[in-house]
Scaffold this motif. Structure first.
Motif, mmCIF file in Angstrom:
data_model
loop_
_atom_site.group_PDB
_atom_site.id
_atom_site.type_symbol
_atom_site.label_atom_id
_atom_site.label_comp_id
_atom_site.label_asym_id
_atom_site.label_seq_id
_atom_site.Cartn_x
_atom_site.Cartn_y
_atom_site.Cartn_z
ATOM 1 N N GLU A 56 0.830 -1.205 0.000
ATOM 2 C CA GLU A 56 0.000 0.000 0.000
ATOM 3 C C GLU A 56 0.867 1.258 0.000
ATOM 4 O O GLU A 56 0.589 2.221 -0.731
ATOM 5 C CB GLU A 56 -0.925 -0.019 1.210
ATOM 6 C CG GLU A 56 -1.952 -1.156 1.168
ATOM 7 C CD GLU A 56 -2.694 -1.339 2.475
ATOM 8 O OE1 GLU A 56 -2.535 -0.483 3.367
ATOM 9 O OE2 GLU A 56 -3.403 -2.349 2.601
ATOM 10 N N ALA A 57 1.935 1.264 0.802
ATOM 11 C CA ALA A 57 2.824 2.422 0.873
ATOM 12 C C ALA A 57 3.532 2.652 -0.457
ATOM 13 O O ALA A 57 3.719 3.798 -0.890
ATOM 14 C CB ALA A 57 3.846 2.223 1.989
ATOM 15 N N LEU A 58 3.929 1.572 -1.116
ATOM 16 C CA LEU A 58 4.605 1.691 -2.408
ATOM 17 C C LEU A 58 3.692 2.333 -3.453
ATOM 18 O O LEU A 58 4.108 3.258 -4.172
ATOM 19 C CB LEU A 58 5.046 0.307 -2.879
ATOM 20 C CG LEU A 58 5.666 0.234 -4.281
ATOM 21 C CD1 LEU A 58 7.003 0.952 -4.311
ATOM 22 C CD2 LEU A 58 5.828 -1.230 -4.714
ATOM 23 N N ILE A 59 2.458 1.863 -3.539
ATOM 24 C CA ILE A 59 1.525 2.421 -4.522
ATOM 25 C C ILE A 59 1.232 3.887 -4.208
ATOM 26 O O ILE A 59 1.172 4.738 -5.111
ATOM 27 C CB ILE A 59 0.220 1.600 -4.550
ATOM 28 C CG1 ILE A 59 0.487 0.181 -5.066
ATOM 29 C CG2 ILE A 59 -0.835 2.297 -5.410
ATOM 30 C CD1 ILE A 59 0.999 0.092 -6.487
ATOM 31 N N GLN A 60 1.072 4.194 -2.955
ATOM 32 C CA GLN A 60 0.794 5.569 -2.554
ATOM 33 C C GLN A 60 1.954 6.495 -2.926
ATOM 34 O O GLN A 60 1.751 7.647 -3.318
ATOM 35 C CB GLN A 60 0.538 5.632 -1.048
ATOM 36 C CG GLN A 60 -0.234 6.852 -0.597
ATOM 37 C CD GLN A 60 -0.816 6.655 0.795
ATOM 38 O OE1 GLN A 60 -0.338 5.847 1.585
ATOM 39 N NE2 GLN A 60 -1.867 7.402 1.100
ATOM 40 N N LYS A 61 3.166 5.974 -2.841
ATOM 41 C CA LYS A 61 4.356 6.765 -3.160
ATOM 42 C C LYS A 61 4.546 6.932 -4.664
ATOM 43 O O LYS A 61 4.797 8.032 -5.152
ATOM 44 C CB LYS A 61 5.592 6.097 -2.552
ATOM 45 C CG LYS A 61 6.900 6.799 -2.869
ATOM 46 C CD LYS A 61 8.072 6.055 -2.242
ATOM 47 C CE LYS A 61 9.395 6.739 -2.561
ATOM 48 N NZ LYS A 61 10.553 5.999 -1.959
ATOM 49 N N VAL A 62 4.417 5.848 -5.420
ATOM 50 C CA VAL A 62 4.728 5.867 -6.849
ATOM 51 C C VAL A 62 3.561 6.355 -7.692
ATOM 52 O O VAL A 62 3.743 7.056 -8.683
ATOM 53 C CB VAL A 62 5.181 4.468 -7.316
ATOM 54 C CG1 VAL A 62 5.440 4.447 -8.818
ATOM 55 C CG2 VAL A 62 6.437 4.037 -6.564
ATOM 56 N N ARG A 63 2.334 5.972 -7.322
ATOM 57 C CA ARG A 63 1.114 6.300 -8.090
ATOM 58 C C ARG A 63 1.262 5.915 -9.573
ATOM 59 O O ARG A 63 1.137 6.754 -10.465
ATOM 60 C CB ARG A 63 0.799 7.793 -7.978
ATOM 61 C CG ARG A 63 0.664 8.331 -6.561
ATOM 62 C CD ARG A 63 -0.693 8.009 -5.974
ATOM 63 N NE ARG A 63 -0.831 8.477 -4.617
ATOM 64 C CZ ARG A 63 -1.786 9.312 -4.191
ATOM 65 N NH1 ARG A 63 -2.712 9.732 -5.044
ATOM 66 N NH2 ARG A 63 -1.854 9.681 -2.932
#
Length: 300
Positions: A56-63
């Motif tokens: 979840e944190a990765l997707i939120q960061k990279v978008r």
């Protein structure tokens, strides 16, 4: 619309690194890996994707606009029934949910031919319905469960059913490198009966097809294969010819694996007709290149 942002998980893996080599040069590229960086381009993220919160944190960061999900446990001889298949399933659900929630547009994920039950009629077709408990292994069941979750999300997606990839960077314990390294070392290459019919696809072709699929609008399950089945015995014998040591290939020296399907061959019409991808690398050339690679990579 701005520059397309693509995230590839498992980017330093056997298949992932080949996908990365075929991504568009004008895209903003992001990769995840717990190991070495396979390319010097793009932004690399050291993330343990077995942790849902990390996904979840990765997707939120990279978008990312596009997600190509290659990461999973494929440790030779262990992944079929490994309990962390359930961790990968849970993390994949979290990854896909976060991607959809943050405006992601296209998911291409790597499934497996192990999703197909042994009872299916060959060649295996994507449209055949598969019950959740039908795959014979935990690996196949977990992959199928992730596909079923993906199908509930409102996002464009394609699910790749991979058959037998071989080539550069393959685990040395698998068929092609195992036989090639034995022959290159001048020792007997002991094999099973070799009667099992399979579809062998060079990993370079596979990577190109997956990258092509990510840029396409083809949806749903897509088998990837060479479309040219061969028996394990034919592959081993061809390696014997290429190395000049056919007398060292010993078919029948090892027992066949219990429960192993005698035939595992895909229907590749969606790959060729809808995606428009026809493999470029024939089996003979692919095995010649594999022997060349393993001639400098076999362990002493």
């Amino acid at each position: 619309m701005g520059t397309r942002r693509i995230l590839v998980t498992g980017a330093s893996g056997f298949i992932g690194r080949q996908v990365c080599r075929h991504l568009p040069a004008d895209a903003e590229l992001h990769f995840t890996s717990r190991g070495e960086k396979a390319l010097t381009t793009g932004t690399w993220h050291g993330v343990d994707l077995r942790e849902p919160a990390a996904c979840e944190a990765l997707i939120q960061k990279v978008r990312p606009h596009t997600l190509v999900h290659c990461a999973w446990n494929t440790q030779h001889g262990q992944f079929w029934e490994a309990q962390d298949n359930l961790q990968w399933l849970e993390a994949g659900v979290a990854l896909f949910n976060a991607f959809a929630a943050h405006g992601g547009q296209r998911i291409v994920a790597c499934g497996t031919c192990a999703e197909y039950p042994d009872a299916f009629v060959e060649p295996l077709c994507e449209s055949q319905p598969i019950a959740p408990g039908a795959p014979a292994t935990l690996y196949g069941q977990a992959k199928l469960a992730l596909l079923h979750h993906l199908q509930t999300l409102d996002v464009s997606h394609a699910w790749v059913r991979i058959f037998l990839a071989y080539g550069e960077g393959e685990d040395a314990r698998r068929l092609v490198p195992n036989v090639a390294c034995a022959l290159l070392s001048g020792i007997a290459a002991q094999c099973s009966s070799g009667t099992q019919l399979r579809d062998f696809m060079d990993v370079r072709d596979m990577g190109e097809a997956i990258a092509m699929l990510a840029a396409s609008d083809v949806k749903g399950v897509v088998n990837l294969g060479s479309g040219q089945p061969a028996t394990i015995g034919q592959v081993a014998s061809m390696l014997g010819e290429i190395t000049g040591k056919p007398e060292l290939v010993q078919l029948g020296a090892l027992p066949d694996r219990p429960g192993e399907a005698p035939v595992l061959v895909p229907d590749t019409r969606r790959q060729t007709e809808e995606l428009g991808f026809i493999p470029r690398i024939g089996l003979r050339r692919g095995l010649e290149d594999a022997v060349s690679y393993w001639s400098t990579h076999c362990l002493p």
